[in-house]
Design an enzyme around this catalytic site. Structure first.
Site, short mmCIF file in Angstrom:
data_model
loop_
_atom_site.label_atom_id
_atom_site.label_comp_id
_atom_site.label_asym_id
_atom_site.label_seq_id
_atom_site.Cartn_x
_atom_site.Cartn_y
_atom_site.Cartn_z
N GLU A 1 0.16 8.46 -6.60
CA GLU A 1 -0.48 7.08 -6.26
C GLU A 1 -1.73 6.77 -7.39
OE1 GLU A 1 0.23 6.14 -2.01
OE2 GLU A 1 -0.09 8.23 -2.27
N ARG B 1 2.41 7.59 14.59
CA ARG B 1 2.73 6.35 14.85
C ARG B 1 4.31 6.54 15.12
NH1 ARG B 1 1.28 3.86 9.06
NH2 ARG B 1 0.01 5.88 8.83
N HIS C 1 2.90 1.75 1.51
CA HIS C 1 3.33 2.81 0.37
C HIS C 1 3.97 2.40 -0.82
CE1 HIS C 1 3.72 5.56 4.22
NE2 HIS C 1 2.37 5.56 3.86
N ASN D 1 -8.40 6.73 -2.85
CA ASN D 1 -7.08 6.48 -2.15
C ASN D 1 -7.38 6.96 -0.73
OD1 ASN D 1 -4.52 6.63 -0.76
ND2 ASN D 1 -3.60 7.50 -2.41
N ARG E 1 -6.98 1.94 -3.66
CA ARG E 1 -6.00 1.67 -2.79
C ARG E 1 -6.44 0.93 -1.68
NH1 ARG E 1 -2.97 5.25 1.59
NH2 ARG E 1 -1.25 4.04 1.98
#
Ligand code: ADP
Length: 418
Positions: A402, A262, A181, A6, A92
């Site tokens: 995840e 961001r 996500h 990931n 991922r």
């Protein structure tokens, strides 16, 4: 066993799962603050942790992980290395576009599609692709599977995923909201819905026992959850009955909440304004992706550091955190309105799981939605899913996983007991 990789914007996580043995996670690790001088690698196996200083890029991080797994001896037979026991690698991948919505075996065609989508996820797809290519070289004899961040959001209705721009932009160029996500939003909402179902039917005032009362399942089909994934990248999702109905990130992972580097939402007119001042499209894009958000306001994107700076009286840290929290609070209100209510609010990822003070500030003033958190419960630190508020709208912290979600999806694709 399944290896998951990931690659985040500033971190690279891996896990090794033995899914055949009760989903046991046999090893894991994290290389964090990649690209900064203060990088660190943490590897864990059999309850033992190793901490190492790390400097380098994502490629170096992957080499270090490979070296670690090669050194681990086979747990069952006491010979060979853990690398030899890996039956598949789950990667991922951030952006799958409209072409790749389901977990997929990575062929060269899939790699090309991931590469073609780089303009839509410039911080992530290149890193994901690099991880895939390096891992394919290191583990050439096992299948590699891509699990996309966009997949969970594919249930959004068209009125949520379309932008009010010329129709052809969508039909010809795929301009729409995709959301990201997704693996995390899917995992934490599923944990909350399965383990805390009794709390997720509060509108009837009914407290369910372990044998749910008649009607409970029906009620659960429509439970309204907002998940806040707050890491370096941040996004929220509105989830009704386990299905995503809206999310803050859009065509790219730049839309929505204020993030580490961001910008999130800004006036779309800003692009032509800055262009009029002489800024190129490439510089504008770079500024909004890499030099904005918390970093843009306070010259720092790590929330731990920002919280210390604020303690010490930094005005820019105060402003950056105030903006971050304000935008989150507005989003919770907007999604509650979009769903016609809210039955649970979930915090997850680096900031959501660890920064109690940010959770408290986000929830402050949301009492009108039934959101009230307990100072005492909010201060508890552990890695378990937990309640921090038992008001009309329960508030939970659910550590994301995840990796497990990716491992499960990978196993499902290759269809083997691993
Ligand atoms: P990524 O998107 O890179 O995977 P993470 O989910 O690891 O990001 O989250 C990184 C963010 O979490 C950083 O802003 C970091 O400062 C923040 N964070 C981690 N631990 C804490 C903590 N104890 N208190 C406050 N913020 C924290």
């Amino acid at each position: 066993m399944i290896l998951t990789l990931n690659a985040g914007s500033s971190s690279l996580k891996f896990s090794v799962f033995n899914l055949a043995a009760g989903e046991e996670e046999v090893a894991n690790g994290l290389v964090e603050r990649i690209g900064s001088a203060a990088g660190q690698a943490t590897f864990e196996i059999g309850g033992e942790k190793q901490r190492l200083d790390f400097q380098g890029d994502h490629g170096d991080a992957l080499s270090q992980i490979g070296g670690f797994l090669r050194k681990q001896s086979r747990r069952t037979a006491g010979q060979g290395s853990m690398l030899d026991e890996i039956k598949a690698v789950g990667h991922r991948v951030v952006h799958g576009g409209e072409a790749l919505q389901q977990p997929t075996i990575i062929t060269s065609e899939v790699e090309q599609t991931i590469e073609r989508l780089i303009p839509l996820a410039p911080l992530h797809n290149p890193v994901n692709l690099q991880g895939i290519q390096l891992a394919k070289e290191a583990l050439a004899n096992v299948p590699h599977v891509a699990v996309f961040d966009t997949a969970f959001h594919s249930t959004m209705p068209d009125h949520a995923y379309r932008y009010p721009v010329p129709n052809e932009w969508y039909t010809k160029h795929g301009v729409r909201k995709y959301g990201f996500h997704g693996t995390s939003h899917a995992y934490v909402s599923a944990v909350a819905r399965s383990r805390y179902a009794r709390i997720l039917v509060p509108r009837t005032g009914q407290v369910l026992s372990s044998a749910p009362a008649a009607g409970a399942e029906e009620e659960k089909k429509h439970d309204k959850i907002i998940t806040l994934h707050l890491g370096n990248g941040c996004s929220a999702a509105a989830i009704v009955g386990g299905k995503c109905v809206d999310t803050t990130m859009g065509l790219t992972p730049l839309e929505g909440l204020m993030m580490g580097t961001r910008a999130g939402d800004v006036d779309p007119g800003l692009a032509s304004y800055m262009h009029g001042l002489g800024m190129s499209v490439a510089d504008y894009d770079k500024a909004l992706n890499k030099a904005s958000g918390l970093l843009g306001i306070a010259a720092e994107n790590d929330m731990r550091t920002l919280l210390s700076m604020r303690e010490e009286g930094s005005a820019s840290a105060r402003l950056a955190i105030a903006m971050f929290v304000y935008r989150l609070r507005k989003t919770v209100g907007a999604f509650a309105a979009a769903m016609g209510g809210i039955d649970a609010l979930i915090f997850t990822a680096g900031i959501g799981e660890n920064a109690a003070v940010i959770r408290a500030e986000v929830c402050e003033g949301l009492g009108f939605l039934g959101i009230e958190i307990s100072t005492e419960l909010n201060a508890i630190r552990n890695n378990e899913p937990r309640f921090i508020g038992h008001g009309k709208c329960p508030v939970l912290v659910v550590p994301t996983n995840e990796e497990l979600q990716i491992a499960r999806a990978t196993a499902a694709v290759i269809g083997a007991a691993v």
